[in-house]
Write an enzyme that holds these catalytic residues in place. Structure first.
Site, PDB file in Angstrom:
ATOM      1  N   CYS A   1     -13.334 -70.178  -6.637  1.00  0.00           N
ATOM      2  CA  CYS A   1     -12.298 -69.789  -7.596  1.00  0.00           C
ATOM      3  C   CYS A   1     -10.971 -69.630  -6.867  1.00  0.00           C
ATOM      4  CB  CYS A   1     -12.672 -68.481  -8.292  1.00  0.00           C
ATOM      5  SG  CYS A   1     -12.691 -67.052  -7.183  1.00  0.00           S
TER       6      CYS A   1
ATOM      7  N   CYS B   1     -10.668 -67.328  -3.931  1.00  0.00           N
ATOM      8  CA  CYS B   1     -11.127 -67.873  -2.646  1.00  0.00           C
ATOM      9  C   CYS B   1      -9.986 -68.582  -1.929  1.00  0.00           C
ATOM     10  CB  CYS B   1     -12.275 -68.857  -2.857  1.00  0.00           C
ATOM     11  SG  CYS B   1     -13.746 -68.159  -3.620  1.00  0.00           S
TER      12      CYS B   1
ATOM     13  N   ASP C   1      22.667 -95.500  -6.204  1.00  0.00           N
ATOM     14  CA  ASP C   1      23.317 -96.496  -5.370  1.00  0.00           C
ATOM     15  C   ASP C   1      23.484 -97.735  -6.244  1.00  0.00           C
ATOM     16  OD1 ASP C   1      24.189 -97.912  -3.023  1.00  0.00           O
ATOM     17  OD2 ASP C   1      22.216 -98.856  -2.984  1.00  0.00           O
TER      18      ASP C   1
ATOM     19  N   ASP D   1      17.931 -97.353  -1.828  1.00  0.00           N
ATOM     20  CA  ASP D   1      16.980 -98.277  -1.218  1.00  0.00           C
ATOM     21  C   ASP D   1      16.233 -97.672  -0.037  1.00  0.00           C
ATOM     22  OD1 ASP D   1      18.821 -98.239   0.823  1.00  0.00           O
ATOM     23  OD2 ASP D   1      19.576-100.257   0.470  1.00  0.00           O
TER      24      ASP D   1
ATOM     25  N   ASP E   1      20.818 -95.383   2.395  1.00  0.00           N
ATOM     26  CA  ASP E   1      20.963 -94.217   1.519  1.00  0.00           C
ATOM     27  C   ASP E   1      20.163 -93.009   2.016  1.00  0.00           C
ATOM     28  OD1 ASP E   1      22.575 -95.543  -0.439  1.00  0.00           O
ATOM     29  OD2 ASP E   1      20.780 -96.601  -1.093  1.00  0.00           O
TER      30      ASP E   1
END
Length: 756
Positions: free
Chosen positions: A23, A26, A450, A645, A649
């Site tokens: 759960c 844990c 861009d 790209d 960038d």
């Protein structure tokens, strides 16, 4: 203002496979104790994937720190093992096999549990609701047999579900109670109370037969076991999407030896080997086409619906489906270095990471179980001491509180949605590097683009021809293509592609920054920009208006002169992507502001922006300028996404709250950005944003259900309705509700598999 804080640095994270988690308490416990170890920078544990990502602080010995983390995890009762660097597909197949085996074992155990539970319910409840039972076990005539039979049936079910007690008591003894602890205490209390009542029945107390709760104990264990099975089965389905990617890889390949194909296992291939891929077969590895022309289908890898034509020299990704003709490939990447392996690794990493939205659930889960145990004890003592109700009602209320509380639903609410969404995104060609990026994409206020290669195709095309002598477009292109044939410049390639095949053969001279010159049949030719023409004394008066018109359209002029006389101008332009206007319009409809950041001159950038309806333009921007523009937007309190790209960038992608990079598709790992767009075109940007919004909605639904269930369920279990004359909640109904709560959360998350 920088990027949203991401809990894990996936590039540095070491992945551990955790066993024994049941759960959210844990996973929260493992995170807490591991984070305290010296040298650990951060820890993120995912309950659905059973993976932990550990980042070691700089300057610490990685092996020593990880060994300490594993030892600490094992000390608190869980298993931990470092994920090996083995082949991803083989590793996945092994994990799947183990998961299926465990699921089958769970299912097999349910049959006897249900059989025993049905008999137990019949024996215990039959006399109360008018169903006749044999005289030998009638509670009024044979109370001892009636009690002892229930004892045996309940004890048998508890033995079949003994893992609840083994794990629950072990966690309790280490002061780290979990869901199993709640089940163990609740059903254990019911059993012990019923056991004491059985002793009274045997010693001759006829009223004690009405104080037996063996059926609550047995049915609770059965229903919770069913819930766990349903949850495990649902989690298996959540992993099906990444399984579909894994299954794209064939297990064998046709290796070419002396011109003949021989079927071999993939492990037998080496870099440089040649393999034959027949029509209808999947490409086994990444490679270069050395023979053949065909069409390949990448739809399951990138979401690209249209097949792509590949010819000699083209790169092909493993997992792609070969369509029309045989291909011979030279192996370039194998095993974990293939594009598909990179995709799978990225998806698995994202699935194991934590989104910021999960922080609240994680904090609550850590304290949830101790709080519930405190409330259960307070409920039991409260009814026993401050009411006139019998002791049996106090015990019944305490058990109901213990079993209705469900930390699993809270723990699964966020990571299961993330798990399904990241896998679904990968199927659609949108790769999320981490859960924080998936969350942030749906919250952006501004998307910055861009221009070249993003809003446009990034490939100039011939869009205009202006003759100034008696020659056809084809003849002019033959000359231009002959001069430009060896140039790698994009504009030169645009002319070569547009030219007829029977172009002139020229050995040109390059004039740096201006163009080319060359001789054809004793005629001298120049091709290049205006400056080249002016420096060679060529009269441009006749072309003045055309040059102005070309500039107004943001096109690039390429002038062709013969024997010092202008004979033609070619207009070249980068073509806007067909889908760009629609995508930008849809972003604005979603309330997202758009802007373009370009290195082009202002006139070109503004012309394209007007055609696309972009809100704001920043032209003549260097890479570092792009990052500064994004930073200024963030300073205004805006969440900014950058689409580029992934190369020039990179600074802007890194600065943005979420960077979306158009990928090379062969080397995904080299891309900058938080989200990798495998499919060229802006539709993927919309896919990423809409998938993020759908995921956030799904997470909110899950969290609403998980918290709402506990907020409403626990007070009812404590007896709130009974205070106003209503019924007490039966522990059996509480157990069923708890079992179904986490399953419903997982099933809701699975709806993301059908996102379009």
């Amino acid at each position: 203002m920088g990027k949203v804080t991401i809990e894990m640095n996936q590039d540095k994270a070491i992945v551990l496979r955790i066993t024994g988690m049941h759960c959210a308490a844990c996973s929260a416990r493992i995170e807490k104790v591991s984070a305290r170890i010296e040298g650990v920078e951060s820890v993120s544990v995912s309950l659905p994937t059973n993976l932990a990502q550990v980042v070691v602080k700089t300057g610490f010995n990685e092996a020593v720190v990880i060994e300490a983390v594993i030892a600490r995890i094992e000390k608190i009762g869980f298993g931990a093992k470092r994920e090996s660097g083995d082949d991803l597909v083989a590793s996945w197949e092994k994990e799947t096999e183990e998961a299926i085996k465990a699921l089958k074992a769970q299912k097999r155990a349910l049959y006897p549990m249900f059989a025993l539970a049905i008999v137990l319910l019949y024996v215990a409840m039959g006399p109360m609701i008018g169903i006749p039972v044999p005289n030998v076990i009638d509670p009024h005539g044979s109370g001892t047999a009636y009690a002892l039979l229930q004892l045996v049936l309940a004890a048998s079910i508890m033995y079949l579900g003994r893992h609840f007690y083994i794990n629950g008591i072990k966690s309790l003894s280490q002061a780290a109670p979990n869901m199993d602890s709640l089940v163990a205490i609740g059903t254990g209390a019911a059993f012990l109370y019923s056991l004491v009542s059985t002793v009274f029945v045997i010693t001759g107390d006829p009223h004690a037969v009405m104080n037996l709760y063996f059926e609550s104990c047995g049915v609770l264990i059965t229903m919770i076991s069913l819930g766990q099975y349903m949850e495990a089965a649902s989690k298996r389905k959540a992993g099906d999407a990444i399984g579909a990617l894994m299954r794209l890889v064939p297990k064998t390949a046709r290796k070419m030896v002396d011109g003949q194909p021989f079927e071999v296992k993939l492990e037998a291939l080496m870099l440089g080997d040649r393999v034959l891929v027949q029509p209808g077969e999947r490409v086994p590895v990444d490679g270069l086409v050395v023979e053949g022309i065909s069409e390949i289908d990448l739809s399951l890898l990138t979401g690209e619906s249209a097949p792509q034509v590949v010819v000699k020299g083209d790169k092909v990704i493993g997992g792609a489906l070969n369509g029309t003709h045989p291909l011979v490939l030279e192996v370039s990447h194998l095993g974990n270095d293939t594009a598909l392996a990179q995709i799978i690794r990225m998806v698995r990493t994202a699935q194991g990471s934590k989104a910021p939205v999960a922080a609240l659930a994680d904090r609550i889960s850590y304290y949830f179980v101790p709080t519930v145990m405190t409330l259960a004890l307070a409920t039991g003592f409260g009814w026993a001491i401050f009411s006139d109700e019998p002791l049996s009602l106090a015990i019944k209320a305490m058990i109901s509180v213990l079993v209705i509380a469900c930390p699993c639903a809270m723990g699964l609410a966020t990571p299961t949605s993330i798990m399904v969404a990241t896998a679904r995104g990968a199927q659609m060609g949108v790769l999320m590097k981490n859960a924080a990026a998936l969350e942030m994409a749906g919250r952006v206020d501004v998307v910055a683009f861009d221009k070249t290669g993003t809003l446009t195709l990034g490939l100039p095309r011939l869009v205009g021809f202006y003759p100034y002598a008696e020659l056809s477009r084809e003849d002019a292109l033959r000359v231009a293509a002959g001069l430009e044939a060896r140039s790698e410049h994009p504009i030169a390639k645009a002319l070569v592609e547009a030219a007829p095949d029977n172009r002139f053969v020229v050995n040109p001279t390059v004039i740096p920054g201006m163009g080319l010159s060359g001789s054809i049949e004793n005629d001298q030719y120049l091709i290049g920009n205006v400056r080249l023409m002016m420096e060679n004394g060529i009269d441009l008066d006749a072309a003045h208006r055309d040059l102005q018109a070309i500039a107004a359209k943001s096109q690039t002029p390429l002038l062709l002169a013969k024997n010092r006389r202008l004979i033609a101008i070619f207009a070249v332009a980068d073509v806007i992507r067909q889908e760009s206007p629609k995508v930008l319009a849809e972003l604005r409809r979603l309330g997202v502001r758009t802007l373009m950041i370009s290195g082009d001159n202002r006139q070109t950038a503004e012309t394209i922006a007007r055609r696309l309806g972009i809100d704001e333009v920043h032209a003549e921007a260097l890479p570092q300028d792009k990052a500064s523009i994004i930073q200024s937007l963030q300073a205004q309190g805006l969440k900014v996404a950058m689409v580029g790209d992934g190369l020039n960038d990179a600074p802007a992608l890194a600065q943005a709250d979420v960077g979306l990079a158009v990928a090379d598709r062969v080397d995904i790992s080299a891309q900058a950005g938080d989200i990798i767009l495998m499919k060229h075109g802006l539709v993927s940007v919309l896919t990423a944003i809409r998938l993020s919004k759908a995921t956030l909605t799904n997470i909110r639904q899950n969290l609403g259900w998980a918290f709402g269930y506990n907020i409403l369920g626990i007070p009812v279990a404590m007896g709130l309705l009974h205070l106003w004359g209503g019924p007490m909640l039966s522990p059996m109904i509480a157990g069923c509700a708890m079992a179904l709560s986490s399953t419903s959360v997982v099933l809701n998350a699975l709806r993301l598999r059908f996102f379009k």
